[in-house]
Design a protein around this motif. Structure first.
Motif, short mmCIF file in Angstrom:
data_model
loop_
_atom_site.label_atom_id
_atom_site.label_comp_id
_atom_site.label_asym_id
_atom_site.label_seq_id
_atom_site.Cartn_x
_atom_site.Cartn_y
_atom_site.Cartn_z
N ARG A 1 0.65 -1.13 -0.18
CA ARG A 1 0.12 -0.20 -0.16
C ARG A 1 0.89 0.99 -0.19
O ARG A 1 0.52 2.66 -0.79
N GLY A 2 1.86 1.10 1.00
CA GLY A 2 2.65 2.47 0.48
C GLY A 2 3.57 1.90 -0.74
O GLY A 2 3.32 3.38 -0.56
N ALA A 3 3.81 1.47 -1.25
CA ALA A 3 4.46 1.72 -2.56
C ALA A 3 4.32 2.06 -3.07
O ALA A 3 4.18 3.02 -3.94
N MET A 4 2.42 1.84 -3.62
CA MET A 4 1.67 1.95 -4.77
C MET A 4 1.52 3.85 -4.04
O MET A 4 1.17 4.44 -4.95
N HIS B 1 3.88 5.92 -3.87
CA HIS B 1 5.30 6.55 -5.01
C HIS B 1 4.98 6.27 -5.97
O HIS B 1 4.88 5.75 -6.68
N HIS B 2 5.50 7.73 -6.71
CA HIS B 2 5.90 7.96 -8.09
C HIS B 2 6.58 7.41 -8.57
O HIS B 2 6.09 6.47 -9.52
N ALA B 3 6.69 6.54 -7.51
CA ALA B 3 8.28 5.84 -8.38
C ALA B 3 7.73 3.93 -8.99
O ALA B 3 7.74 3.59 -10.27
N PHE B 4 6.83 4.17 -8.02
CA PHE B 4 6.00 2.34 -8.53
C PHE B 4 5.56 2.31 -9.52
O PHE B 4 5.37 1.85 -10.38
N TRP B 5 4.85 3.90 -9.85
CA TRP B 5 3.63 3.95 -11.69
C TRP B 5 4.74 3.91 -12.77
O TRP B 5 4.39 3.78 -13.61
N ALA B 6 5.42 4.59 -12.16
CA ALA B 6 6.71 4.66 -12.94
C ALA B 6 7.19 3.94 -13.88
O ALA B 6 7.14 3.81 -15.13
N LEU B 7 7.60 2.71 -12.87
CA LEU B 7 8.56 1.76 -12.96
C LEU B 7 7.15 0.68 -14.01
O LEU B 7 7.49 0.02 -14.48
N PHE B 8 5.62 0.48 -13.71
CA PHE B 8 4.64 -0.04 -13.85
C PHE B 8 4.77 0.29 -15.47
O PHE B 8 4.39 -0.85 -16.46
N ALA B 9 4.87 1.84 -15.63
CA ALA B 9 4.50 2.19 -16.78
C ALA B 9 5.37 2.22 -17.58
O ALA B 9 5.68 1.42 -19.01
N THR B 10 7.23 2.11 -17.68
CA THR B 10 8.39 1.47 -18.09
C THR B 10 7.73 0.08 -18.57
O THR B 10 8.21 -0.61 -19.27
N PHE B 11 7.05 -1.22 -17.93
CA PHE B 11 7.57 -2.31 -17.69
C PHE B 11 5.81 -2.59 -19.05
O PHE B 11 6.37 -3.08 -20.08
N PHE B 12 4.92 -1.99 -18.69
CA PHE B 12 3.86 -2.16 -19.02
C PHE B 12 4.86 -1.17 -21.34
O PHE B 12 4.03 -2.18 -22.06
N ALA C 1 16.64 -4.21 -10.67
CA ALA C 1 17.13 -3.79 -9.16
C ALA C 1 17.14 -2.37 -8.84
O ALA C 1 17.29 -2.16 -7.53
N THR C 2 16.49 -1.59 -9.07
CA THR C 2 16.10 -0.47 -9.30
C THR C 2 14.83 -0.51 -8.12
O THR C 2 14.28 0.20 -7.59
N ALA C 3 13.90 -1.14 -8.70
CA ALA C 3 12.37 -1.19 -7.85
C ALA C 3 12.87 -2.42 -6.83
O ALA C 3 12.48 -1.63 -5.44
N MET C 4 14.22 -3.24 -6.58
CA MET C 4 13.92 -3.71 -5.42
C MET C 4 14.91 -2.54 -4.34
O MET C 4 15.35 -2.82 -3.28
N SER C 5 15.60 -1.85 -4.56
CA SER C 5 16.61 -1.03 -4.61
C SER C 5 15.13 0.37 -3.45
O SER C 5 15.90 0.40 -2.53
N VAL C 6 14.33 0.35 -4.71
CA VAL C 6 13.87 2.31 -3.92
C VAL C 6 12.63 1.18 -3.07
O VAL C 6 12.51 1.60 -2.16
N PHE C 7 12.09 -0.15 -3.31
CA PHE C 7 11.25 -0.58 -2.05
C PHE C 7 11.34 -2.20 -1.10
O PHE C 7 11.01 -3.47 -1.13
N ARG C 8 12.96 -2.12 -0.35
CA ARG C 8 13.37 -3.35 0.00
C ARG C 8 12.88 -3.11 1.56
O ARG C 8 11.55 -2.85 1.67
N GLY C 9 13.08 -4.27 1.71
CA GLY C 9 11.58 -4.80 2.99
C GLY C 9 11.39 -6.37 2.84
O GLY C 9 11.37 -7.11 1.59
N LYS C 10 10.47 -7.09 3.67
CA LYS C 10 10.01 -8.49 3.54
C LYS C 10 9.52 -8.17 2.63
O LYS C 10 8.61 -9.88 2.77
N HIS C 11 8.43 -7.25 2.31
CA HIS C 11 7.90 -7.50 0.90
C HIS C 11 7.42 -7.13 -0.38
O HIS C 11 6.88 -7.18 -1.00
N VAL C 12 9.44 -6.93 -0.62
CA VAL C 12 9.67 -6.75 -1.34
C VAL C 12 9.39 -7.93 -2.81
O VAL C 12 8.76 -7.49 -3.92
N GLY C 13 8.57 -8.93 -2.26
CA GLY C 13 8.34 -9.60 -3.57
C GLY C 13 7.48 -9.58 -4.49
O GLY C 13 6.95 -10.06 -5.37
N THR C 14 6.27 -9.29 -2.76
CA THR C 14 4.83 -8.59 -3.36
C THR C 14 4.94 -7.62 -4.23
O THR C 14 4.29 -6.89 -5.36
#
Length: 405
Positions: free
Chosen positions: A214-217, A219-230, A334-347
């Motif tokens: 919920r916190g990651a969503m 953050h603007h970096a979450f949706w920027a990375l989502f858009a890049t992938f998409f 690597a960018t995504a996993m660097s920004v959003f570290r923690g035990k929920h990184v897989g999700t």
């Protein structure tokens, strides 16, 4: 890491490479099944490509579930389930008589199997062993996409020519099920524990929680990375699903076309490692932008091939487009996993990866539909070009991605 941990990490890297090679290689093998299935049933291009689109869609939509399953149950359950689904899907597909049967088996079930043996579980597992070297490790694993194309496409084409597409599916599926035996005997508890030094450091740096989905969503970096992938996936897979058929229509023999596209696996390894090397030399954003420029050059060469079907242009297309088709993946991961570290990184990373699956499905389906509506590949190429440019834009304008070098 000590010597023993280093050897274990390298073994896990090799294992992830092989699992990704098998999963993605089987998924991409559909490009050589497309024409014989069309001829067997008389379906139009959009109907047949819908199978490939469902594979990509299921792979993407399953990513957050795969990440959550990995966080909860570990790698043994994830990889074993993935191999069962891949093998079983191909075996059952050999007996399909209707489009919906292939959509469920090769589309939905194989797509889920690819997700369970692909980049989401691999990135989480390798992150526990490679730490700061994760971009290089992921470059090796992402290159398995190309290696899978190189290995599986010619094998699938030879099997189709010698025994038919049904028997080819049966052989490939049976081989996956046989591999379950050695896979189940590996020390997965040790693999899941990670390198002790990295585990301790992550606990100190990020505490017990870190980012939540919920916190990651928010953050603007979450949706920027989502858009890049998409958007990048739309551009790549609107072409990839039909590239062998495109080359055959341009005048190349089927085995020559399949082998040429399969050779993209060789140059993809160089592309993956080269872009990751550039990351350490000129920075992440310039490296990613360079990879987009090379991809656009590959699209231009493919466009020229319809008028000048010669080995020089074909080689240029394979080198430019093939070497870059997934080269951005390790750096974005690597960018995504660097920004959003923690035990929920897989999700979190799995949810971001939905963008790739949605883009792959939408791109491949739209590519087939555009070809059916126009009878030409030019609209498909234009559609791919626009999508690639849109995928590049977040790294030009989004602050969190511009600053993360």
């Amino acid at each position: 890491m000590d010597h023993r941990a280093s050897r274990t990490g390298l073994f896990i890297l090799g294992l992830c490479f092989v699992l990704s090679l098998l999963g993605r290689g089987l998924g991409e093998s559909f490009t050589v099944f497309l024409l014989p299935i069309s001829a067997s049933f008389g379906w139009d291009r959009a109907e047949v490509v819908s199978i490939y689109s469902l594979t990509a869609l299921c792979t993407g939509l399953a990513s957050p579930l795969v990440g959550r399953l990995f966080d909860r149950s570990g790698p043994r359950a994830v990889y074993t389930l993935g191999m069962i689904l891949l093998g079983g899907a191909f075996v059952v597909a050999a007996y399909a008589e209707r489009l919906w049967q292939l959509q469920i088996t090769v589309g939905l079930c194989a797509g889920l199997g690819i997700a369970l043996t692909g980049n989401v579980p691999n990135s989480i597992l390798l992150g526990r062993w490679f730490g700061a070297k994760l971009p290089t490790a992921m470059a090796v694993v992402y290159s398995a996409i190309g290696a899978g194309v190189l290995v599986m496409l010619p094998i699938a084409q030879l099997l189709i020519e010698r025994v038919g597409w049904r028997e080819a599916y049966l052989i490939l599926g049976g081989a996956m099920l046989v591999l379950l035996v050695p896979l189940s005997l590996l020390p997965w508890r040790r693999f899941a524990a990670g390198a002790a030094s990295l585990t301790r450091q992550q606990t100190v740096d990020h505490g017990n929680d870190g980012w939540t989905l919920r916190g990651a969503m928010r953050h603007h970096a979450f949706w920027a990375l989502f858009a890049t992938f998409f958007f990048t996936a739309i551009g790549m897979y609107s072409i990839a699903a039909q590239v062998v058929a495109y080359l055959v229509d341009a005048g190349f023999a089927p085995l020559q076309a399949a082998t040429a596209w399969g050779f993209s696996g060789v140059v993809l390894v160089a592309g993956m490692l080269g872009v990751s090397w550039l990351d350490g030399v000129i920075g992440r954003r310039p490296s990613i932008l360079f990879s987009y420029a090379v991809s656009i050059t590959g699209l231009a060469l493919l466009w020229l091939l319809q008028w000048y079907p010669n080995p020089v242009l074909l080689g240029g297309f394979v080198i430019c487009f093939g070497s870059m088709i997934g080269s951005r993946g390790p750096l974005i991961t690597a960018t995504a996993m660097s920004v959003f570290r923690g035990k929920h990184v897989g999700t979190i990373y799995g949810t971001i990866s939905i963008g790739s699956g949605l883009g792959s499905a939408f791109g491949s389906w739209c590519g087939g539909l555009l070809h059916d509506l126009t009878g030409s590949y030019n609209p498909v190429l234009g559609f791919a070009l626009v999508s690639v440019v849109l995928g590049m834009i977040p790294f030009l304008v989004v602050p969190a991605l511009r600053e993360r070098q």
